[in-house]
Design a protein around this motif. Sequence first.
Motif, PDB file in Angstrom:
ATOM      1  N   HIS A   1      61.351 -47.469 -94.296  1.00  0.00           N
ATOM      2  CA  HIS A   1      61.106 -46.035 -94.245  1.00  0.00           C
ATOM      3  C   HIS A   1      60.321 -45.617 -95.491  1.00  0.00           C
ATOM      4  O   HIS A   1      60.237 -46.363 -96.469  1.00  0.00           O
ATOM      5  CB  HIS A   1      62.428 -45.266 -94.205  1.00  0.00           C
ATOM      6  CG  HIS A   1      63.311 -45.607 -93.040  1.00  0.00           C
ATOM      7  ND1 HIS A   1      63.879 -46.863 -92.869  1.00  0.00           N
ATOM      8  CD2 HIS A   1      63.736 -44.865 -91.994  1.00  0.00           C
ATOM      9  CE1 HIS A   1      64.609 -46.866 -91.755  1.00  0.00           C
ATOM     10  NE2 HIS A   1      64.532 -45.665 -91.209  1.00  0.00           N
ATOM     11  N   LEU A   2      59.794 -44.413 -95.464  1.00  0.00           N
ATOM     12  CA  LEU A   2      59.097 -43.836 -96.614  1.00  0.00           C
ATOM     13  C   LEU A   2      59.756 -42.520 -96.959  1.00  0.00           C
ATOM     14  O   LEU A   2      60.078 -41.730 -96.062  1.00  0.00           O
ATOM     15  CB  LEU A   2      57.620 -43.584 -96.288  1.00  0.00           C
ATOM     16  CG  LEU A   2      56.799 -44.758 -95.745  1.00  0.00           C
ATOM     17  CD1 LEU A   2      55.427 -44.262 -95.302  1.00  0.00           C
ATOM     18  CD2 LEU A   2      56.656 -45.854 -96.794  1.00  0.00           C
TER      19      LEU A   2
ATOM     20  N   VAL B   1      64.012 -47.843 -98.075  1.00  0.00           N
ATOM     21  CA  VAL B   1      63.341 -46.544 -98.147  1.00  0.00           C
ATOM     22  C   VAL B   1      62.414 -46.607 -99.354  1.00  0.00           C
ATOM     23  O   VAL B   1      62.880 -46.681-100.496  1.00  0.00           O
ATOM     24  CB  VAL B   1      64.346 -45.394 -98.299  1.00  0.00           C
ATOM     25  CG1 VAL B   1      63.609 -44.053 -98.398  1.00  0.00           C
ATOM     26  CG2 VAL B   1      65.347 -45.386 -97.147  1.00  0.00           C
ATOM     27  N   ILE B   2      61.128 -46.629 -99.116  1.00  0.00           N
ATOM     28  CA  ILE B   2      60.161 -46.748-100.203  1.00  0.00           C
ATOM     29  C   ILE B   2      60.009 -45.389-100.881  1.00  0.00           C
ATOM     30  O   ILE B   2      59.524 -44.431-100.283  1.00  0.00           O
ATOM     31  CB  ILE B   2      58.800 -47.242 -99.684  1.00  0.00           C
ATOM     32  CG1 ILE B   2      58.962 -48.562 -98.906  1.00  0.00           C
ATOM     33  CG2 ILE B   2      57.824 -47.409-100.847  1.00  0.00           C
ATOM     34  CD1 ILE B   2      59.549 -49.696 -99.701  1.00  0.00           C
ATOM     35  N   ALA B   3      60.457 -45.305-102.131  1.00  0.00           N
ATOM     36  CA  ALA B   3      60.416 -44.052-102.870  1.00  0.00           C
ATOM     37  C   ALA B   3      58.983 -43.606-103.114  1.00  0.00           C
ATOM     38  O   ALA B   3      58.085 -44.438-103.314  1.00  0.00           O
ATOM     39  CB  ALA B   3      61.144 -44.213-104.207  1.00  0.00           C
TER      40      ALA B   3
ATOM     41  N   ARG C   1      60.449 -42.372 -89.299  1.00  0.00           N
ATOM     42  CA  ARG C   1      60.820 -43.143 -90.497  1.00  0.00           C
ATOM     43  C   ARG C   1      60.267 -42.546 -91.789  1.00  0.00           C
ATOM     44  O   ARG C   1      60.094 -43.249 -92.781  1.00  0.00           O
ATOM     45  CB  ARG C   1      60.380 -44.602 -90.328  1.00  0.00           C
ATOM     46  CG  ARG C   1      61.297 -45.332 -89.355  1.00  0.00           C
ATOM     47  CD  ARG C   1      61.043 -46.807 -89.305  1.00  0.00           C
ATOM     48  NE  ARG C   1      59.879 -47.129 -88.505  1.00  0.00           N
ATOM     49  CZ  ARG C   1      58.945 -47.986 -88.869  1.00  0.00           C
ATOM     50  NH1 ARG C   1      58.989 -48.586 -90.044  1.00  0.00           N
ATOM     51  NH2 ARG C   1      57.927 -48.249 -88.068  1.00  0.00           N
ATOM     52  N   VAL C   2      60.025 -41.259 -91.768  1.00  0.00           N
ATOM     53  CA  VAL C   2      59.657 -40.520 -92.973  1.00  0.00           C
ATOM     54  C   VAL C   2      60.809 -39.582 -93.293  1.00  0.00           C
ATOM     55  O   VAL C   2      61.268 -38.836 -92.423  1.00  0.00           O
ATOM     56  CB  VAL C   2      58.347 -39.738 -92.787  1.00  0.00           C
ATOM     57  CG1 VAL C   2      57.969 -39.020 -94.087  1.00  0.00           C
ATOM     58  CG2 VAL C   2      57.223 -40.678 -92.351  1.00  0.00           C
ATOM     59  N   LEU C   3      61.291 -39.636 -94.542  1.00  0.00           N
ATOM     60  CA  LEU C   3      62.491 -38.911 -94.943  1.00  0.00           C
ATOM     61  C   LEU C   3      62.194 -37.970 -96.101  1.00  0.00           C
ATOM     62  O   LEU C   3      61.434 -38.317 -97.013  1.00  0.00           O
ATOM     63  CB  LEU C   3      63.584 -39.895 -95.391  1.00  0.00           C
ATOM     64  CG  LEU C   3      63.893 -41.065 -94.467  1.00  0.00           C
ATOM     65  CD1 LEU C   3      64.860 -42.020 -95.148  1.00  0.00           C
ATOM     66  CD2 LEU C   3      64.474 -40.568 -93.148  1.00  0.00           C
ATOM     67  N   LEU C   4      62.835 -36.813 -96.089  1.00  0.00           N
ATOM     68  CA  LEU C   4      62.696 -35.895 -97.210  1.00  0.00           C
ATOM     69  C   LEU C   4      63.304 -36.481 -98.473  1.00  0.00           C
ATOM     70  O   LEU C   4      64.460 -36.914 -98.493  1.00  0.00           O
ATOM     71  CB  LEU C   4      63.399 -34.568 -96.900  1.00  0.00           C
ATOM     72  CG  LEU C   4      63.468 -33.574 -98.069  1.00  0.00           C
ATOM     73  CD1 LEU C   4      62.071 -33.093 -98.464  1.00  0.00           C
ATOM     74  CD2 LEU C   4      64.380 -32.400 -97.723  1.00  0.00           C
ATOM     75  N   GLY C   5      62.505 -36.496 -99.535  1.00  0.00           N
ATOM     76  CA  GLY C   5      62.987 -36.797-100.882  1.00  0.00           C
ATOM     77  C   GLY C   5      62.286 -35.848-101.828  1.00  0.00           C
ATOM     78  O   GLY C   5      61.154 -35.416-101.562  1.00  0.00           O
ATOM     79  N   THR C   6      62.941 -35.486-102.940  1.00  0.00           N
ATOM     80  CA  THR C   6      62.353 -34.488-103.839  1.00  0.00           C
ATOM     81  C   THR C   6      62.338 -34.875-105.315  1.00  0.00           C
ATOM     82  O   THR C   6      61.541 -34.357-106.077  1.00  0.00           O
ATOM     83  CB  THR C   6      63.102 -33.152-103.710  1.00  0.00           C
ATOM     84  OG1 THR C   6      64.464 -33.333-104.118  1.00  0.00           O
ATOM     85  CG2 THR C   6      63.023 -32.607-102.286  1.00  0.00           C
ATOM     86  N   ASP C   7      63.270 -35.735-105.747  1.00  0.00           N
ATOM     87  CA  ASP C   7      63.485 -36.049-107.172  1.00  0.00           C
ATOM     88  C   ASP C   7      64.236 -34.940-107.901  1.00  0.00           C
ATOM     89  O   ASP C   7      64.297 -34.949-109.138  1.00  0.00           O
ATOM     90  CB  ASP C   7      62.174 -36.344-107.914  1.00  0.00           C
ATOM     91  CG  ASP C   7      62.132 -37.755-108.479  1.00  0.00           C
ATOM     92  OD1 ASP C   7      63.153 -38.455-108.426  1.00  0.00           O
ATOM     93  OD2 ASP C   7      61.069 -38.163-108.972  1.00  0.00           O
TER      94      ASP C   7
END
Length: 290
Positions: A214-215, A191-193, A245-251
């Motif tokens: 994924h991204l 999963v590319i951050a 292949r796009v995933l929710l990420g927020t930090d």
Amino acid sequence: MTDISTESAAVRRLWQGLGLPGLVDVHTHFMPDNVLRKVWAHFDALGGYWPITYRDGEQARVARLRGFGVRRYTSLFYAHRPGMAAWLNDWAAGFAAAHPDCLRGATLYPEPSARDYVPAALAAGARVFKAHVQVGGYDPRDPLLDAVWGALADAGVPVVVHCGSGPVPGEHTGPGPFGEVMRRHPELTAVIAHAGSPEYTAFLDLAERYPRVHLDTTMVFTRFTERRAPFPADGYPRLKDLADRVLLGTDYPNIPYPYLEQLDALVGLGLGDDWLRGVLHDNAARLFDL
């Protein structure tokens, strides 16, 4: 900061309006308190450029995610020197045991013991790894990691990799080094951050080349990031083509704006409700078999 109850209600309205059972956030940070405070001190030293929006205690941070309706989240952390990863992995085991909605995490570092502690973490139930090429200052092609990448590929356990050159380039960041890792281990679930910010185009290429890449959306498309590393206009159709292949990420919690801003930025892309449902929940639910 936005009033907590107001923001929680707005976040819930967004995913409920899409008919989702909640959110899955694959890029959130929980770590030992002394480590997290050092991370915050790093951002504080930037002189107000990057204020921490959710600077409060661990249980309050967990409760806020639940208030937002985040069904599953991660405790991403990372090692920046030898001898650090194994004890962080031990800490994460306890955190996940106390918080069942957290996907149990682990990390790695190029050191001889990685050959032992990575398989041990996998056997003990780690469900997601974090590799931070920039902060760790290591080459992901290091021979000490070759067996580790292979073990992760064989296990099918995702690894969230910060290998883009944002916000500050490192000696081994950019698409080249990690692209070589994928060439050697094409079955690795990566999963590319930050969607590879700022080298978005090259990391879209990588995702199109390798079906297990994924991204994640972490900080991408927000006003904060668009000022310094705008996503290219010709990349939006490619994001839609990579819809699964796009995933929710927020930090979260280390972000300089409210959590809702990330979600609003994704809605504002205009890529459709089906795309949003996948990004906010369904893709990660499938990847982690939730």
